[in-house]
Design a protein around this motif. Structure first.
Motif, short mmCIF file in Angstrom:
data_model
loop_
_atom_site.label_atom_id
_atom_site.label_comp_id
_atom_site.label_asym_id
_atom_site.label_seq_id
_atom_site.Cartn_x
_atom_site.Cartn_y
_atom_site.Cartn_z
N THR A 237 0.70 -1.82 -0.20
CA THR A 237 0.12 0.33 -0.10
C THR A 237 0.95 1.26 0.10
O THR A 237 1.72 1.24 0.40
CB THR A 237 -0.45 0.03 0.96
OG1 THR A 237 -1.25 -1.11 1.45
CG2 THR A 237 -1.93 1.13 1.35
N SER B 57 -6.59 0.72 -3.06
CA SER B 57 -7.62 -0.30 -3.24
C SER B 57 -7.07 -0.45 -5.22
O SER B 57 -7.06 -1.46 -6.08
CB SER B 57 -9.16 0.39 -3.39
OG SER B 57 -9.36 -0.28 -2.34
N ASN B 58 -6.03 0.35 -5.43
CA ASN B 58 -5.33 0.17 -7.05
C ASN B 58 -3.83 0.01 -6.34
O ASN B 58 -2.85 0.86 -6.98
CB ASN B 58 -5.79 1.45 -7.59
CG ASN B 58 -5.11 1.50 -9.01
OD1 ASN B 58 -5.50 0.04 -9.45
ND2 ASN B 58 -5.04 2.11 -9.33
N SER C 282 -12.24 -13.70 -0.84
CA SER C 282 -12.59 -11.96 -1.15
C SER C 282 -14.20 -12.50 -0.50
O SER C 282 -14.92 -11.70 0.21
CB SER C 282 -12.94 -11.50 -1.66
OG SER C 282 -11.79 -10.73 -2.73
N ARG D 68 -14.90 -10.27 3.07
CA ARG D 68 -15.79 -9.79 3.07
C ARG D 68 -17.03 -9.65 4.04
O ARG D 68 -18.00 -8.94 5.77
CB ARG D 68 -16.20 -9.14 2.31
CG ARG D 68 -17.80 -7.61 2.16
CD ARG D 68 -18.78 -8.01 0.64
NE ARG D 68 -19.27 -8.72 0.96
CZ ARG D 68 -20.40 -9.20 1.33
NH1 ARG D 68 -20.33 -8.60 1.89
NH2 ARG D 68 -21.05 -10.70 1.47
N THR E 126 -11.24 -2.92 5.74
CA THR E 126 -10.41 -1.68 5.31
C THR E 126 -9.68 -2.68 4.59
O THR E 126 -9.14 -2.62 3.61
CB THR E 126 -9.76 -0.37 5.88
OG1 THR E 126 -11.16 -0.08 6.95
CG2 THR E 126 -9.51 0.26 4.50
N GLY F 277 -7.60 -4.99 1.46
CA GLY F 277 -9.20 -5.00 0.75
C GLY F 277 -10.32 -4.91 1.04
O GLY F 277 -10.77 -5.17 2.45
N THR F 278 -10.69 -3.26 0.96
CA THR F 278 -11.86 -3.09 1.34
C THR F 278 -13.14 -3.67 1.24
O THR F 278 -12.91 -4.55 0.88
CB THR F 278 -11.92 -1.40 1.30
OG1 THR F 278 -12.78 -1.60 -0.29
CG2 THR F 278 -11.14 0.01 1.36
N ILE G 25 -14.30 -2.77 -2.36
CA ILE G 25 -13.72 -3.88 -3.49
C ILE G 25 -14.13 -4.98 -3.13
O ILE G 25 -14.30 -6.10 -4.39
CB ILE G 25 -12.30 -3.38 -3.03
CG1 ILE G 25 -11.79 -2.06 -3.30
CG2 ILE G 25 -11.42 -4.53 -3.71
CD1 ILE G 25 -11.95 -1.37 -4.58
N HIS G 26 -14.21 -5.79 -2.05
CA HIS G 26 -14.83 -7.28 -2.62
C HIS G 26 -16.06 -8.04 -2.77
O HIS G 26 -16.35 -8.57 -3.33
CB HIS G 26 -13.92 -7.61 -0.66
CG HIS G 26 -13.28 -8.09 -0.40
ND1 HIS G 26 -11.95 -8.81 -1.19
CD2 HIS G 26 -12.26 -7.62 0.67
CE1 HIS G 26 -11.16 -8.85 -0.18
NE2 HIS G 26 -10.99 -7.68 0.74
#
Length: 388
Positions: A136, A142-143, A322, A326, A366, A369-370, A373-374
Motif C-alpha cells: 500500500t 485499492s489500486n 474475498s 468481506r 478496510t 481489501g476494503t 472492493i471485495h
C-alpha cells in the motif's frame, strides 16, 4: 455453553484431533501471554511486549510452511484456527502473526530462491527476524497496480525509490518484502534489511484502532538492492495478490474469534444484569440480538471451514476468499456493535473487550481489501464485468 466455545452446528465434528489440539493450545497460550495486559497496551497505545518472540514460541508463525524451512508443516485449517484464537484476544496480535506468515514468509517460500528460503524462513518462524510487507502506498490503496515505488537498474543491481504506508511491524521490522514496478512495468518483490542506506521507517501514532499494533511507513531513497535480493520466481501483480489471498483467508477465521469473544461477554452480561426485576436475557429484544449474533457467527464458521477445505485441496479461488473476508469481517463488526448495545454504557469501558474489538474491526474491514472492493470482486465474478 462453555465460555469461549461457540459451536452451534457441531463443527468440532468436522475438525481433526490435531485441529482441536491446536485450538485449545493456542487459546490457552494466547490468554496467558496477552489476555491480562491487552487492554492496558491498547489504552496506552503501546506495543505488546515481546509479541513476536511469544508468537514464535507458540508455533503460529508460518504454521503452513514446510518443516524443512522451520515452519509448522500444518494444514490451512490449523492456520485459520490459530488466527481465530489470536484475534479472540486482539486483532493486533493476529495482524502481526498474519503479516509474518502470509505476507512475508509465504512470498519468500513461494517465490524466493533456495538460498533466501534457507537463510530467512527458519529465523522468521522463530521470530529471530521480524518482517513487514510493503504494498500500500500514499496514493494507491485499492489500486495497487498504480504503484509509484520504482526499481531502476543500477550497475549490477537496482535502486529502489518510493514509499509505503499503513505497514504492520514497520517500526520493528528486521526485513521487509517490498513490491515495486521495474522499468519494464513488471511488479517485482525485493527483500530489504534494516539499516540499508536510504531505507527509513516512521511509526504511525494517534490511531483510534489497532492501538496495540506497531504500524508505520516505509521510505526508500535510492536504496541499493542486489540482484540476489529480488524474489526470482515472480514478475507480476500475481505475487502480492497471492500473499493477500493467504492473509485474507486467515482474516476470515480471525474475526470469528473477535465475534465470539464479544458474543460470550454479551450472553454472560445479559444473564447477570437485572432490570425491571429480572435478567435482561429474559426480554425479547435481547434474545433477538443474541439469536441473530449466534446465527451469523455460525454461518461465518461454516464459510471459513469450507474455504479451509478448499485451500487444503488447492481449489480455493481468490473470489471465494474475498467473499469470506468481506462477509466475516462485516459479521464480526455487527456482532461487536450489537454486543455493545446489550451491555449498554458498560460496553464502552475497558473492563470489557467489546469496544476495543469494535474499533479494531474498523481497520480490519478496510485492510487487505476494503469491504466495497471485495463486493466488486464478487460482482465481477458473477457478471464477468469489472466495475473498477
Amino acid at each position: 455453553m462453555k465460555q469461549n466455545l461457540v459451536d452451534y452446528y457441531q463443527l468440532d465434528e468436522l475438525l481433526s484431533g490435531e485441529h482441536l489440539l491446536v485450538r485449545d493450545s493456542i487459546r490457552n497460550l494466547a490468554s496467558v501471554a496477552f489476555g491480562e495486559g491487552i487492554d492496558k497496551w491498547a489504552q496506552g497505545h503501546e506495543g505488546i511486549p515481546d509479541l513476536m518472540p511469544k508468537l514464535g514460541g507458540m508455533g503460529v508463525l508460518g504454521s503452513f510452511i514446510p518443516q524443512q524451512y522451520g515452519g509448522g508443516g500444518m494444514d490451512q485449517i490449523s492456520y485459520g484456527i490459530m488466527m481465530q484464537e489470536l484475534e479472540a484476544v486482539d486483532s493486533s496480535i493476529r495482524s502481526a502473526a498474519s503479516v509474518q506468515s502470509s505476507l512475508v514468509m509465504f512470498p519468500i517460500y513461494e517465490y524466493g530462491s533456495e538460498r533466501q528460503k534457507n537463510d530467512l524462513l527458519p529465523s522468521l518462524a522463530a521470530a529471530e527476524l521480524i518482517g513487514a510487507f510493503g504494498l500500500t502506498e500514499p496514493n494507491h490503496g485499492s489500486n495497487p497496480s498504480g504503484m509509484e515505488t520504482v526499481l531502476k537498474k543500477y550497475k549490477d543491481g537496482y535502486l529502489l525509490t518510493g514509499a509505503k504506508m499503513w505497514i504492520t511491524n514497520a517500526s520493528v521490522c528486521d526485513i521487509a518484502v517490498v513490491w515495486a514496478k521495474d522499468e519494464e512495468g513488471q511488479i517485482r518483490g525485493v527483500i530489504l534489511r534494516k539499516g540499508m542506506s536510504g531505507f527509513a521507517v516512521e511509526e504511525t501514532m494517534n490511531k483510534w484502532s489497532l492501538r496495540a499494533s506497531k504500524t508505520g511507513s516505509l521510505y526508500f531513497d535510492e536504496v541499493y538492492v542486489r540482484e540476489e535480493d529480488l524474489l526470482p520466481h515472480i514478475k507480476s501483480m500475481r505475487g502480492p495478490l497471492s500473499c493477500l489471498n493467504s492473509a485474507r483467508y486467515g482474516i476470515s477465521w480471525g474475526v470469528i474469534g473477535a465475534a465470539i469473544d464479544c458474543y460470550n461477554v454479551a450472553v454472560q452480561y445479559s444473564l447477570e444484569r437485572e432490570q425491571f426485576g429480572k435478567p435482561i436475557a429474559s426480554f425479547q429484544l435481547q434474545q433477538k440480538k443474541l439469536a441473530e449474533m449466534l446465527t451469523e457467527i455460525t454461518k461465518a464458521q461454516l464459510l471459513s471451514w469450507r474455504l479451509g477445505v478448499l485451500k487444503n485441496e488447492n481449489r480455493a479461488t481468490p473470489q471465494q476468499i474475498s467473499m469470506a473476508k468481506r462477509n466475516n469481517v462485516q459479521m464480526a463488526l455487527q456482532v461487536a456493535r450489537e454486543s455493545r448495545q446489550v451491555l449498554g454504557a458498560m460496553g464502552i469501558v475497558g473492563e470489557y473487550p467489546i469496544m476495543r474489538h469494535m474499533m479494531n474491526l474498523e481497520s480490519v474491514i478496510t485492510y487487505e481489501g476494503t469491504h466495497d472492493i471485495h463486493l466488486l470482486i464478487t460482482g465481477q465474478d458473477i457478471t464477468g464485468m469489472s466495475a473498477f
